[in-house]
Design a protein around this motif. Structure first.
Motif, PDB file in Angstrom:
ATOM      1  N   GLN A  75      -5.113   5.030   3.696  1.00 19.39           N
ATOM      2  CA  GLN A  75      -4.381   4.087   2.844  1.00 19.39           C
ATOM      3  C   GLN A  75      -5.280   3.484   1.776  1.00 19.39           C
ATOM      4  O   GLN A  75      -4.893   3.398   0.610  1.00 19.39           O
ATOM      5  N   LEU A 131      -4.117   4.485  -1.828  1.00 21.03           N
ATOM      6  CA  LEU A 131      -3.370   3.381  -2.420  1.00 21.03           C
ATOM      7  C   LEU A 131      -4.276   2.445  -3.221  1.00 21.03           C
ATOM      8  O   LEU A 131      -3.795   1.724  -4.089  1.00 21.03           O
ATOM      9  N   ASN A 141      -3.385  -1.021  -4.668  1.00 22.62           N
ATOM     10  CA  ASN A 141      -1.961  -1.207  -4.369  1.00 22.62           C
ATOM     11  C   ASN A 141      -1.705  -1.426  -2.881  1.00 22.62           C
ATOM     12  O   ASN A 141      -0.601  -1.812  -2.503  1.00 22.62           O
ATOM     13  N   ALA A 142      -2.708  -1.158  -2.050  1.00 23.68           N
ATOM     14  CA  ALA A 142      -2.562  -1.439  -0.614  1.00 23.68           C
ATOM     15  C   ALA A 142      -2.522  -2.951  -0.416  1.00 23.68           C
ATOM     16  O   ALA A 142      -3.123  -3.709  -1.188  1.00 23.68           O
ATOM     17  N   THR A 149       0.673  -3.365   4.783  1.00 24.02           N
ATOM     18  CA  THR A 149       0.930  -2.125   4.053  1.00 24.02           C
ATOM     19  C   THR A 149       2.036  -1.324   4.736  1.00 24.02           C
ATOM     20  O   THR A 149       2.969  -0.847   4.085  1.00 24.02           O
ATOM     21  N   TYR A 209       5.803   2.243  -1.442  1.00 24.35           N
ATOM     22  CA  TYR A 209       4.964   3.403  -1.733  1.00 24.35           C
ATOM     23  C   TYR A 209       5.749   4.709  -1.803  1.00 24.35           C
ATOM     24  O   TYR A 209       5.186   5.746  -2.156  1.00 24.35           O
ATOM     25  N   TYR A 261       4.244   8.307  -1.010  1.00 23.30           N
ATOM     26  CA  TYR A 261       3.439   8.011   0.174  1.00 23.30           C
ATOM     27  C   TYR A 261       4.237   7.234   1.210  1.00 23.30           C
ATOM     28  O   TYR A 261       5.112   6.438   0.859  1.00 23.30           O
TER      29      TYR A 261
END
Length: 190
Positions: free
Chosen positions: A127, A131, A134-135, A142, A149, A153
């Motif tokens: 992750q 990501l 953006n995680a 998350t 996502y 994802y």
């Protein structure tokens, strides 16, 4: 693809850091529809050379609601860890995946899987890598916000038996996330 998989299986880049030796484990095909990016092989997977060939794999297949035949079919599923070799054991379980693998091999693999419709990001290492900023601040947040996502994802916790406490504390995962995950998988494999 076969040439690339052969190169990965013969990789020795981090051999000096692997106390149990080098044995890269990966499975993928140009027709793969689902990419599963996990952490790194555990001891059992290292010994057998079969990805997700342990209790974590059994749990993951239950989460996805797919059998071993489909799971190990590279025309359906690509099994790509963050670190391709077993990293060894530390104080609190397996060591983190070696950092060399993902930057060296992932993009080359993903480029050769144009039919992939979804990538599962299993655990914090996958992750954080995919990501980035953006995680959420925690794996729990998350995973809870997985819809943010999609469609590319789908973040998940690691299905290790070590995470049974996490599962018990986060009942919403089984109630809310797993049904959505199974629906996504069903749609992909149609």
């Amino acid at each position: 693809m076969e040439e690339l998989l052969c190169q990965i299986r013969n990789c020795r880049v981090c051999e000096a850091y692997l106390p149990d030796g080098v044995r890269p484990v990966v499975a993928a095909g140009t027709e793969s529809k689902l990419i599963i990016i996990g952490q790194a092989p555990g001891r059992i997977v290292h010994q057998t050379g079969i990805p997700w060939n342990d209790k974590s794999g059994d749990t993951l297949r239950k989460w996805l609601d797919i059998d071993k035949t489909d799971f190990y079919n590279p025309d359906l599923v690509a099994l790509v860890p963050m670190g391709f070799c077993y990293p060894g054991t530390g104080k609190h379980g397996d060591l983190p995946p070696r950092p060399e693998c993902a930057p060296l091999w992932h993009q080359q693999l993903i480029t050769q899987m144009p039919k992939a419709k979804l990538t599962l990001l299993i655990g914090q290492y996958a992750q954080n890598y995919y990501l980035g900023n953006n995680a959420e601040k925690t794996l729990t947040a998350t995973v809870r916000n997985f819809k943010n996502y999609l469609p590319n994802y789908f973040p998940l916790p690691h299905p290790s038996p070590r995470n049974n406490i996490w599962m018990a504390k986060n009942e919403w995962f089984a109630q809310e996330v797993l049904p959505e995950l199974k629906a996504e998988i069903t749609q992909i494999f149609r």
